[in-house]
Design a protein around this motif. Structure first.
Motif: not given
Lengths: 648, 75
Positions: B44-46, B48-49, B52-53, B55-56, B59-60, B62-63, B66
C-alpha cells in the motif's frame, strides 16, 4: 540492539519459553537447521492437541459468525478448554448440519415452485405431457399469443395461458411447428417430474416451503442463542489458545540438540542486564553483545523510540518502509513537516478547529491500538497548524474571510454578518497567489535542505564520498533557491527574504565586479553553487543530470499553494452561491434548504481537503524528501510474546 | 476586459491538458497498484507513492498557467 545467545538443558525449555513469552523482550532469529548436532527443535508435546483445539475453535467461531469482540470479557482456564470446546462443537455441528439441510431443501423447493407455476395455469395433469409415441409436446414461454390457425395446416392442439403455451403436434412436423413458434418468441422449457394436477402440486410445494422456512428460522434462532451465550468464551479461548500454540511451537525456531537448546535473538541493549539476571537465576547461560560496526550478515531489527507526541507518526514511516538499523529515524522530521504542510494547504480556522475536535473525539472514543486513532491524531496535529495559519495568516474560517480584500469590498466576509474579528489577514489567498507560490518555494528549500543534512549525517558514518555528494546537492539546492528568490524579488515576501535573511549573500563577485551573465543581471554565486551538484559525481557519473530533477522537486512544492488556493476557492464559491442565492433573500423554505446545502457543501470540502491535503502532505515527504536521505528496508522489532496487531 | 485573450486561453488549455495527462497516468498506476495489493497488501505505501507521482505534471501545469495569467491584464 544487542545480540543475545541463550543456552541451557533441554528439560528447562518449557519454563524458559514461558518466561521469554512473559518478558516480551527477544526478537528471535529463526534457526534453519543447517547444523549436524543442532537441529530445528520439535514442538512441545501439547502442541498437536492445542492446534487441533484452535482449529476446532476457529471453525466454531466461523459457524457462529462471531465477528466483533463481545463487551464482557471472560477468563478461560486452559485445562477446561478441551471439554468445553468438544461440547460446543457437538452442539453447533448438529445445528449447522440441520441448517444446511434446511437451506438445501428450501432451494430445491424454490426451484420446484418456479417450474410448476406456469403449468398450474394450464390445468393439465402433468402425466398428459408425457408418454406419447407419435406426438411431440412443446412447452414454453411465449411473447405473443398463438392460435392453431398459425401452424399452416399442421394438425395441432394448443393450450395457452398468458405468456405460456403448450403445443401438441405430430412428431414428424415438430421442426416445422418450432419454426412457426420461433416467430412468436418461443423459449422451450422442460416438463417437471411428478404426476397429478400441477396446481395441487404447487400448493403442496408452497406449504412445504413455508414449513421449512419456519424451521430454518427456528434453527437460526437457536444458533443466535448459542452465539450470545458463547461468543465471549470463543473470543477469549481463541486468544488463550493462540498464545499457547505460539509457546508450544516456539522450539521450531530454536536450535536443539539431544540434551540442550540454543536461542538466538536481538534485544534492546539497555535491557540485556535484565535478561541475564532473570535467566541466570534459572540456570541458563546468557551472553549478549553489541553488533560490530562492520556489516553484519544479519541486520538487527529496528525498534523506533520517539517522544510520546511523535509516536502516532511512526505508522506513517512504517507505511513507507521501516528504517534500517544504520540510519536516523525520520519520524520526527515527518512529524514536523507533514502536519505543517497539511495545515498550510487547509489554511482555514474553521476546518482546523473541526480537525482538532475530531482528534479529541477520537482520543476519547477510540482504542489507542487502532489505526484510526493514529490517523485522527495525525490530522488533529495538522488541524492545529490549520487553525493557527487560518487565524493569523490567512484570516478565514469555512472559506469566509474575516475581512473583505481591500479592492473587493463587495465580497462575502464576516463583516457582511456584522461580526468584526480583530485579526487582519497577512495573505489573502485568492489575491495573493504569488505570495503563496513563493512561500511554497521557501518551504521546499527548508524541507529539502533538512533532508540533505540528515542524508549527510547518515552517510558520513559509513561512506565519506556519498556524504560529499549530499553536501554538493545541498549547495546546489541553495543556489537554485537564491536564484529563484532573486528572480521573484518583485514579490514582497521574496524581496524581504532576499534583503534580510539573505542579506549576507554576495550579489556580485567582488574582485571582478561581475554582476551578470551575457547582459542579464544575475547573482553569479548562485550559479557557482548550482555546480556544487558536480560533487555528486562521486556518487554516480550521471548524477549531475539530476539538477533539473531537483528544480522539478522544488516546483513540486507549489502544490501547497495550488491546493490551498483551490480549496479556499471551492469553499468560497459554495458560500457565495448559497448565501446570496438562497439564504439572504429570506424566504423561509429557501433559507432552510440553503443551510442544508451549505452544511453538505462544507462537509464535501472538508472531506476532500482531508484526503487531498493529507495525501499531498505525505507525498511531499515520501517522494520529494525521503528519497534524498532515507533508505529504509529494515525489519521491525517483534519480540517473542508480543501479539501481532493489525497493520494497515 | 482581458488584455490578452490568448494568454488566458493558453492557461486554460495548459490546465486541461496537464489535468487529463495526470488523470490518465494515475488511472494506469492506480489500476496496477490495486492489482498488486491484492497479492501483497503491504505494498500500500509504495503504491500510494507511485500513485501520486504523476500529480507533478498537473502541478507544473499550474505553475505555467499562473505565469501565463500574469500576462493577462486586470479585468
Amino acid at each position: 540492539m544487542a545480540r543475545a545467545l541463550m543456552a541451557g538443558p533441554r528439560d528447562k525449555l518449557p519454563s524458559v519459553i514461558a518466561t521469554l513469552h512473559e518478558m516480551k523482550l527477544i526478537h528471535i532469529i529463526d534457526h534453519h537447521g543447517e547444523d549436524e548436532t543442532f537441529r530445528i527443535g520439535k514442538p512441545l508435546p501439547p502442541a498437536a492437541d492445542l492446534s487441533e483445539n484452535l482449529v476446532k475453535l476457529r471453525s466454531i467461531a466461523n459457524l457462529l459468525a462471531v465477528k466483533t469482540p463481545p463487551k464482557k470479557k471472560e477468563t478461560v482456564r486452559i485445562e477446561e478448554l478441551r471439554g468445553k470446546i468438544l461440547t460446543l462443537e457437538l452442539n453447533i455441528t448438529e445445528e449447522d448440519a440441520a441448517r444446511k439441510k434446511a437451506e438445501a431443501l428450501l432451494s430445491d423447493l424454490d426451484r420446484r415452485i418456479d417450474e410448476l407455476r406456469p403449468f398450474a395455469a394450464l390445468e393439465l395433469a402433468l402425466e398428459t405431457y408425457r408418454g406419447y409415441g407419435t406426438i411431440a409436446v412443446l412447452v414454453g414461454h411465449i411473447v405473443k399469443e398463438v392460435s392453431e390457425a398459425d401452424f399452416e395446416g399442421v394438425p395441432t392442439e394448443v393450450f395457452q395461458a398468458p405468456g405460456f403455451v403448450a403445443v401438441f403436434a405430430p412428431k414428424s412436423a415438430a421442426d416445422q411447428v418450432l419454426g412457426v413458434l420461433a416467430k412468436f418468441g418461443f423459449t422451450q422449457i422442460d416438463i417437471p417430474t411428478g404426476e397429478g394436477n400441477p396446481e395441487a402440486l404447487l400448493d403442496e410445494a408452497l406449504a412445504d416451503l413455508e414449513k421449512w422456512k419456519a424451521r430454518l428460522e427456528e434453527i437460526e434462532g437457536r444458533l443466535e442463542t448459542l452465539r450470545d451465550r458463547h461468543a465471549a468464551f470463543v473470543v477469549a479461548a481463541e486468544e488463550v489458545l493462540e498464545v499457547e500454540v505460539d509457546k508450544a511451537e516456539a522450539p521450531l525456531r530454536f536450535a536443539v540438540s539431544d540434551h540442550s537448546f540454543v536461542i538466538d535473538g536481538w534485544l534492546p541493549s539497555a535491557r540485556s542486564a535484565e535478561l541475564r539476571e532473570r535467566f541466570e537465576a534459572m540456570g541458563i547461560f546468557v551472553e549478549s553483545e553489541e553488533p560490530h560496526r562492520s556489516h553484519e550478515p544479519e541486520e538487527p531489527p529496528v525498534l523506533l523510540r520517539n517522544p510520546k507526541p511523535v509516536r502516532p507518526f511512526e505508522f506513517l514511516v512504517h507505511l513507507y518502509s521501516t528504517p534500517n538499523y544504520h540510519e536516523l529515524d525520520p519520524t520526527q522530521f515527518l512529524s514536523l513537516a507533514a502536519p505543517f504542510f497539511f495545515g498550510f494547504m487547509i489554511g482555514d480556522a474553521g476546518y482546523g478547529a473541526l480537525f482538532i475536535a475530531l482528534g479529541i473525539v477520537a482520543m476519547i472514543r477510540l482504542n489507542r491500538e487502532s489505526i484510526w486513532w493514529r490517523i485522527f491524531m495525525v490530522t488533529a496535529i495538522g488541524g492545529v497548524w490549520a487553525l493557527i495559519l487560518g487565524l493569523f495568516i490567512f484570516g478565514e474560517a469555512f472559506g469566509i474571510p474575516f475581512h473583505p480584500p481591500p479592492a473587493h469590498l463587495e465580497e462575502l466576509s464576516f463583516e457582511t454578518f456584522g461580526i468584526s474579528i480583530p485579526l487582519q489577514p497577512i495573505i489573502h489567498k485568492a489575491f495573493g497567489v504569488a505570495d503563496m507560490v513563493y512561500l511554497s518555494i521557501l518551504f521546499a528549500a527548508m524541507h529539502l535542505g533538512t533532508a540533505y543534512i540528515i542524508g549527510f549525517v547518515n552517510e558520513i558514518r559509513h561512506n565519506k564520498k556519498h556524504a560529499l555528494a549530499k553536501l554538493g546537492w545541498f549547495l546546489c539546492l541553495f543556489g537554485l533557491f537564491t536564484l529563484l528568490t532573486f528572480s521573484l524579488r518583485w514579490n514582497g515576501i521574496a524581496l524581504w527574504v532576499w534583503n534580510v535573511p539573505l542579506g549576507w549573500f554576495p550579489r556580485t563577485i567582488e574582485p571582478l565586479g561581475l554582476s551578470g551573465f551575457v547582459g542579464v543581471k544575475l547573482p553569479l554565486v548562485s550559479l557557482v553553487l548550482i555546480f556544487g551538484a558536480f560533487l555528486a559525481l562521486t556518487e554516480s557519473v550521471i548524477a549531475p543530470i539530476e539538477i533539473a530533477g531537483l528544480l522539478a522537486n522544488i516546483m513540486s512544492y507549489t502544490r501547497l499553494a495550488g491546493l490551498g488556493i483551490g480549496k479556499a476557492a471551492i469553499a468560497s464559491a459554495f458560500n457565495t452561491i448559497l448565501f446570496r442565492g438562497m439564504i439572504f433573500p429570506g424566504q423561509i423554505g429557501f433559507v432552510i434548504l440553503g443551510i442544508v446545502f451549505l452544511i453538505m457543501a462544507h462537509l464535501l470540502v472538508f472531506l476532500l481537503g482531508w484526503i487531498s491535503a493529507g495525501i499531498q502532505a505525505l507525498r511531499l515527504n515520501y517522494v520529494e524528501a525521503f528519497i534524498k536521505f532515507y533508505k529504509g528496508n529494515g525489519t521491525p522489532f517483534r519480540p517473542f510474546g508480543m501479539r501481532t496487531t493489525q497493520e494497515v | 476586459m482581458v488584455a490578452d485573450p490568448f494568454a488566458a486561453l493558453s492557461a486554460a488549455i495548459t490546465m486541461a491538458g496537464t489535468g487529463i495527462a495526470t488523470a490518465w497516468a494515475e488511472k494506469v498506476v492506480g489500476g496496477a497498484t490495486v492489482g498488486a495489493m491484492a497479492e501483497k497488501p503491504e505494498l500500500f505505501g509504495r503504491g500510494l507513492i507511485l500513485m501520486v507521482l504523476p500529480e507533478t505534471i498537473v502541478v507544473f501545469g499550474l505553475v505555467i498557467a499562473l505565469q501565463l495569467l500574469s500576462k493577462v491584464g486586470a479585468p
